[in-house]
Enzyme design. Structure first.
Site, PDB file in Angstrom:
ATOM      1  CD1 TRP A 130      -2.696  -6.147  -2.830  1.00  0.00           C
ATOM      2  CD2 TRP A 130      -4.343  -4.783  -2.165  1.00  0.00           C
ATOM      3  NE1 TRP A 130      -2.203  -4.880  -2.784  1.00  0.00           N
ATOM      4  CE2 TRP A 130      -3.187  -4.021  -2.377  1.00  0.00           C
ATOM      5  CE3 TRP A 130      -5.505  -4.128  -1.743  1.00  0.00           C
ATOM      6  CZ2 TRP A 130      -3.141  -2.643  -2.186  1.00  0.00           C
ATOM      7  CZ3 TRP A 130      -5.467  -2.771  -1.558  1.00  0.00           C
ATOM      8  CH2 TRP A 130      -4.303  -2.029  -1.770  1.00  0.00           C
ATOM      9  CG  ASP A 211     -10.004  -3.842  -5.490  1.00  0.00           C
ATOM     10  OD1 ASP A 211      -9.851  -2.939  -6.333  1.00  0.00           O
ATOM     11  OD2 ASP A 211      -9.157  -4.100  -4.624  1.00  0.00           O
ATOM     12  CE  LYS A 246      -1.849  -1.657  -9.807  1.00  0.00           C
ATOM     13  NZ  LYS A 246      -0.795  -2.059  -8.944  1.00  0.00           N
TER      14      LYS A 246
HETATM   15  C1  LMR Z   1       0.232  -4.498  -5.654  1.00  0.00           C
HETATM   16  O1  LMR Z   1      -0.566  -5.357  -5.261  1.00  0.00           O
HETATM   17  O2  LMR Z   1       1.435  -4.690  -5.768  1.00  0.00           O
HETATM   18  C2  LMR Z   1      -0.300  -3.135  -6.028  1.00  0.00           C
HETATM   19  O3  LMR Z   1      -1.676  -3.117  -5.906  1.00  0.00           O
HETATM   20  C3  LMR Z   1       0.376  -2.024  -5.334  1.00  0.00           C
HETATM   21  C4  LMR Z   1       0.039  -1.936  -3.876  1.00  0.00           C
HETATM   22  O4  LMR Z   1      -0.357  -0.848  -3.441  1.00  0.00           O
HETATM   23  O5  LMR Z   1       0.160  -2.929  -3.142  1.00  0.00           O
END
Ligand code: LMR
Length: 396
Positions: A130, A211, A246
């Site tokens: 992420w 996570d 979510k």
């Molecule tokens: C995402 O990856 O789209 C979600 O986890 C929202 C975010 O805060 O990035």
């Protein structure tokens, strides 16, 4: 003082929503941020959440501050969901949970804790991960390295590379793992791989930081926790950053959790006191509402059963969209094999589209997806499917 300030680049994910909102082209599609949409393209408030809120409005006794680490009833709900009611780490009081503002808040507090208490520790992130992970831990001044994860050739996991890279980590290093529905790739470890990774962590003295933002979106609440529970059986200490954004659709309530599992109840208490010190100097104490909703639902058997049904409905719709997406791409003339999309799990499809193709989708077709090629499958509907697939086929 402000005249010399240059604009910061937009956020890789939330910045897309800002740009999308300013786009006035009809038919625009936002498949950037990971937010669930139903078949009509709306992000609904779950019926169980509405019911819990109704009860809270009637019964909430005060708006006074919560404890620094939140309501103990909330912490108990979090731990039961993570480990299963009555699990040894709960019974032995080896787990301590804080209610944090979202999963991101949990990650930041974890980073602050690591920086203050384990300054020599390097945090290992999967390649890819992420995009906000490196940002959060950079802000907390935690040194980072990457371990191999995604195999571009197969669209699956390169477990050998993962183990090889992590075998180079030093004792006391921290390994960030995605509990399920890996973001952005949708590629998870199998039960055997979790156990093998746990053996390596135990043998090398590495601390897992899980996570866990999508529990329930792959196969179910219990099924998705198998990896975490396999780790808990192998290593004496771990950290879990959770989110109810979510699975309860509570995005804007910022309802997350940070759980530390320690070797003993006394150690867990000491660690939690350090965590509380980090929270106090950051946001002081958590917002109450989202946590109260979750506790209300999870402490009522009928509401819990209803919520499991709502979660299953979201999960089934996403999986249905995965199959339809692959089928529609083929129908629209895509010649390459996209069947890997049906094997990915969770909200996202890691499409393989490159930066240039992502740019063309946005510029020519008003389709917004993340630069890595990540598409929010949970934002696909039968209404936007044809348009999206035609646009993708055109940029391929
Ligand atoms: C995402 O990856 O789209 C979600 O986890 C929202 C975010 O805060 O990035």
């Amino acid at each position: 003082m402000f005249d010399a300030i240059q604009p910061a680049p937009p956020d890789a994910i939330l910045g897309l929503t800002e740009a999308f909102n300013k786009d006035d082209r009809p038919g625009k599609v936002n498949l950037g941020v990971g937010v669930y949409k139903d078949a009509s393209g709306k992000t609904p408030v779950l019926a169980t959440v509405k019911e819990a809120e109704r009860r809270l409005v009637e019964t909430e006794p005060t708006k006074s501050y919560k404890p620094i680490d939140g309501d103990p009833a909330y912490g108990a709900c979090v731990q039961s969901m993570l480990f299963g009611a009555g699990h040894a780490v709960i019974a032995d009081k080896r787990a301590a949970t804080s209610h944090t503002p979202g999963g991101t808040g949990a990650l930041r507090v974890a980073g602050d804790y690591l920086h203050a208490n384990h300054p020599g520790a390097t945090l290992w992130l999967s390649d890819e991960t992420w995009p906000n992970h490196p940002s959060v831990f950079e802000a907390a001044e935690v040194p980072m390295k990457r371990y191999g994860y995604f195999d571009k050739a197969t669209g699956g996991l390169n477990f050998d590379a993962m183990l090889e890279d992590l075998s180079k980590a030093s004792s006391g290093d921290v390994v960030l793992l995605h509990g399920c529905c890996h973001n952005p790739t949708g590629v998870d470890l199998s039960a055997e791989q979790w156990a093998k990774a746990g053996d390596l962590f135990a043998q090398k003295g590495l601390l897992p930081l899980v996570d866990f933002a999508y529990q329930g979106f792959a196969q179910g609440i219990e099924e998705d926790a198998q990896g975490l529970r396999a780790l808990a059986a192998k290593v004496p200490e771990l950290i879990v950053c959770g989110s109810f954004s979510k699975n309860f659709g509570l995005y804007n309530e910022r309802v997350g959790s940070l759980t530390f599992v320690a070797g003993s109840a006394d150690t867990a208490k000491a660690v939690q006191s350090q965590v509380k010190a980090r929270i106090r100097r950051n946001y002081s104490n958590p917002p109450a509402h989202g946590g109260a909703i979750v506790s209300t639902i999870l402490n009522d058997d009928a509401l819990t059963a209803q919520w499991h049904g709502e979660l299953a409905e979201m999960r089934d719709r996403i999986n249905g969209m995965r199959s339809l997406f692959v089928q529609t791409l083929a129908d629209k003339g895509a010649t390459q094999d996209f069947s890997f999309i049906t094997r990915q799990r969770g909200m996202f499809s890691y499409s393989g589209l490159n930066k240039d193709q992502v740019g063309q989708l946005r510029d020519k077709h008003a389709v917004y997806i993340v630069g890595s090629g990540r598409i929010n499958v949970a934002g696909l509907t039968e209404m936007n499917m044809d348009y999206l697939c035609e646009a993708i086929v055109e940029v391929l």
